[in-house]
Design an enzyme around this catalytic site. Structure first.
Site, PDB file in Angstrom:
ATOM      1  N   ARG A 188       0.818  -1.222   0.000  1.00  0.00           N
ATOM      2  CA  ARG A 188       0.000   0.000   0.000  1.00  0.00           C
ATOM      3  C   ARG A 188       0.843   1.260   0.000  1.00  0.00           C
ATOM      4  O   ARG A 188       0.518   2.241  -0.677  1.00  0.00           O
ATOM      5  CB  ARG A 188      -0.936   0.005   1.213  1.00  0.00           C
ATOM      6  CG  ARG A 188      -2.082  -0.982   1.080  1.00  0.00           C
ATOM      7  CD  ARG A 188      -3.007  -1.000   2.295  1.00  0.00           C
ATOM      8  NE  ARG A 188      -3.503   0.309   2.631  1.00  0.00           N
ATOM      9  CZ  ARG A 188      -3.414   0.870   3.849  1.00  0.00           C
ATOM     10  NH1 ARG A 188      -2.865   0.214   4.839  1.00  0.00           N
ATOM     11  NH2 ARG A 188      -3.897   2.060   4.075  1.00  0.00           N
ATOM     12  N   HIS A 202     -18.506  11.334   3.629  1.00  0.00           N
ATOM     13  CA  HIS A 202     -18.953  10.091   4.266  1.00  0.00           C
ATOM     14  C   HIS A 202     -20.458  10.151   4.510  1.00  0.00           C
ATOM     15  O   HIS A 202     -20.971  11.175   4.983  1.00  0.00           O
ATOM     16  CB  HIS A 202     -18.214   9.892   5.595  1.00  0.00           C
ATOM     17  CG  HIS A 202     -18.575   8.614   6.256  1.00  0.00           C
ATOM     18  ND1 HIS A 202     -18.093   7.397   5.836  1.00  0.00           N
ATOM     19  CD2 HIS A 202     -19.413   8.359   7.294  1.00  0.00           C
ATOM     20  CE1 HIS A 202     -18.606   6.439   6.596  1.00  0.00           C
ATOM     21  NE2 HIS A 202     -19.405   6.996   7.484  1.00  0.00           N
TER      22      HIS A 202
END
Length: 188
Positions: free
Chosen positions: A57, A101
């Protein structure tokens, strides 16, 4: 200049484009998603950073950060980006990475916020735009807007109202943040 990170359909990206915000680059962790098509249709450069193409990552995120920087990005917007960003990426854009979100954080963090709100039987949920930190939806809140949960709401009906708010709130917050992010190193 905005860099937008996407993983799916790109409706929040489309809201930014439709609001005539300066989206200069769109990066995805998934090839072939609708969001990349939306960006291409708008003439916005795109790149795909699939995790399998990198040792890990951190290396993937550093490559993505390099590409965004080369594109002149000053503010990074996670718009349906379904990956946690590494500390190395966040260090490249300090206090210049935001996320939208679908809940009133700190309630219902994570990838199933609307489903979780319905399951909990709450009377309201909402939308939060917040700075991204190393946690899962734990960064400082920038703006929130409430969405009523109606009796008989299904996932689809509630998602539709949540998306309507996202498509209005995210562009407003981005527009407000642009002068600040440009002053700290973004492209004019």
């Amino acid at each position: 200049m905005l860099g937008v990170l996407v993983s799916g359909s790109g409706t929040n990206l489309q809201a930014l484009v439709d609001d005539a915000l300066p989206v200069g680059a769109v990066a995805s962790n998934v090839a072939g998603v609708r969001a990349l098509e939306r960006a291409a249709n708008a003439g916005i450069p795109t790149a795909v950073f699939e995790l399998a193409a990198y040792p890990g990552r951190e290396e993937r995120d550093l490559a993505m950060a390099d590409w965004l920087s080369a594109c002149g990005v000053g503010l990074v917007v996670c718009a349906g980006y379904m990956q946690l960003l590494t500390p190395a990426f966040l260090a490249r854009f300090p206090r210049r990475v935001i996320n939208v979100h679908p809940s009133l954080l700190p309630a219902f963090p994570g990838t199933h916020a609307v489903e979780d709100a319905l399951a909990a039987g709450v009377a309201e949920t909402g939308v939060t735009v917040h700075y991204v930190d190393e946690g899962v939806d734990t960064g400082p809140v920038i703006a929130q807007e409430r969405v009523r949960v109606a009796a008989g709401d299904t996932l689809e009906s509630l998602l539709e109202r949540v998306h309507d708010v996202e498509h209005r709130l995210l562009p407003r917050v981005v527009r407000d943040l642009l002068p600040t992010t440009q002053a700290v190193g973004g492209a004019p």
